[in-house]
Design an enzyme around this catalytic site. Sequence first.
Site, short mmCIF file in Angstrom:
data_model
loop_
_atom_site.label_atom_id
_atom_site.label_comp_id
_atom_site.label_asym_id
_atom_site.label_seq_id
_atom_site.Cartn_x
_atom_site.Cartn_y
_atom_site.Cartn_z
N ASN A 9 100.32 15.70 47.65
CA ASN A 9 100.30 16.51 46.82
C ASN A 9 98.51 16.66 47.50
OD1 ASN A 9 99.43 18.50 46.15
ND2 ASN A 9 99.43 18.22 43.82
N LYS A 11 97.32 18.84 47.84
CA LYS A 11 96.39 19.95 47.00
C LYS A 11 94.98 20.67 47.64
CE LYS A 11 96.37 16.50 42.89
NZ LYS A 11 95.21 15.66 40.93
N HIS A 94 101.99 22.75 38.25
CA HIS A 94 101.29 21.30 38.48
C HIS A 94 100.10 21.48 37.25
CE1 HIS A 94 97.98 18.50 39.62
NE2 HIS A 94 98.97 18.14 40.27
N GLU A 96 97.09 20.81 37.46
CA GLU A 96 96.18 21.52 37.84
C GLU A 96 96.07 23.03 37.85
OE1 GLU A 96 95.85 19.46 40.58
OE2 GLU A 96 94.95 17.74 39.71
N GLU A 164 104.19 13.65 35.22
CA GLU A 164 102.48 13.67 35.25
C GLU A 164 101.49 13.16 34.60
OE1 GLU A 164 101.21 14.67 39.82
OE2 GLU A 164 100.95 15.69 39.00
N GLY A 170 93.62 11.48 38.85
CA GLY A 170 92.54 11.68 39.56
C GLY A 170 91.60 10.70 38.78
N SER A 210 97.75 8.83 39.86
CA SER A 210 96.67 7.28 40.26
C SER A 210 97.84 6.17 40.63
CB SER A 210 95.87 7.04 38.91
OG SER A 210 94.99 7.75 38.43
P1 13P Z 1 96.32 11.36 41.45
O1 13P Z 1 97.44 10.58 42.66
O2 13P Z 1 95.12 11.30 43.04
O3 13P Z 1 96.20 11.46 40.80
O4 13P Z 1 96.80 12.92 41.95
C1 13P Z 1 98.62 12.97 41.58
C2 13P Z 1 98.91 14.25 41.07
O5 13P Z 1 98.30 15.13 40.48
C3 13P Z 1 99.81 14.48 42.40
O6 13P Z 1 99.80 16.07 41.64
#
Ligand code: 13P
Length: 248
Positions: A9, A11, A94, A96, A164, A170, A210
Amino acid sequence: MRKPIIAGNWKMNKTAAEAEKLIDELKPLVKKSKPEVVVCVPYTDLAATKKAIEGSNIKLGAQNVAWADSGAFTGEISAEMLKEIGVEYVIIGHSERRTYFGETDESVNLRLHQALKCGLKPIVCVGETLFEREKKRTNKVLKRQVLEGFKDVTDFTDIVIAYEPVWAIGTGKTATAEDANKTIGYIRNLVKKTWGADTAKNLRIQYGGSMKPSNAKELMAMRNIDGGLIGGASLKAEDFAAIVNYKD
Ligand code: 13P
């Protein structure tokens, strides 16, 4: 047997030119991969990425999809637009999107039905916040997200769930493999109780948060974990490839 699926992803990272470069680096590194490999890129990178992955085993994904066919929905992108470019997978719900853009279980459900209707394969994200975890509400939150997010869904063949935990995204903090396995087991059991044993047995559930080359093997060894949704580590070809090739 459930085929593992590792999805990046990206982002809001990488311009179209940068996307092409990353895919060119990635292609040779993942060509013998056992898992299915997907990159979920920004809308503006989709066309360039589609061209760049041609002839490879990398599949194309988007990061959201509108719930309506077309019309007055400024800023949204329809399933038909995605399909025309050659998009196969789409991330829905997601954290976010839920945190910054007001997505709810209801909007997730609407987008999910639209994706299924139009033949896109949804990767639906669920997960608890740190506050919810500390209050021991993880299972309650997941139950709500799954039962409301998947309301009126009858066929899970093309669906992937990504568990997640929001506190692991992150932050560099990963759920322990045992913890992630247990929580994903809870989700699988909930699906079993609600939609039946066959659906639960065949449903692919990823871990996200992560995930990186150093912990991928341990996470992927867990019985309930069928793959990963990778943020930060998917932006570097060697790191993403190392996760994809976790067994090597
Ligand atoms: P990270 O791998 O940067 O923690 O992000 C995970 C994520 O949100 C994947 O959709």
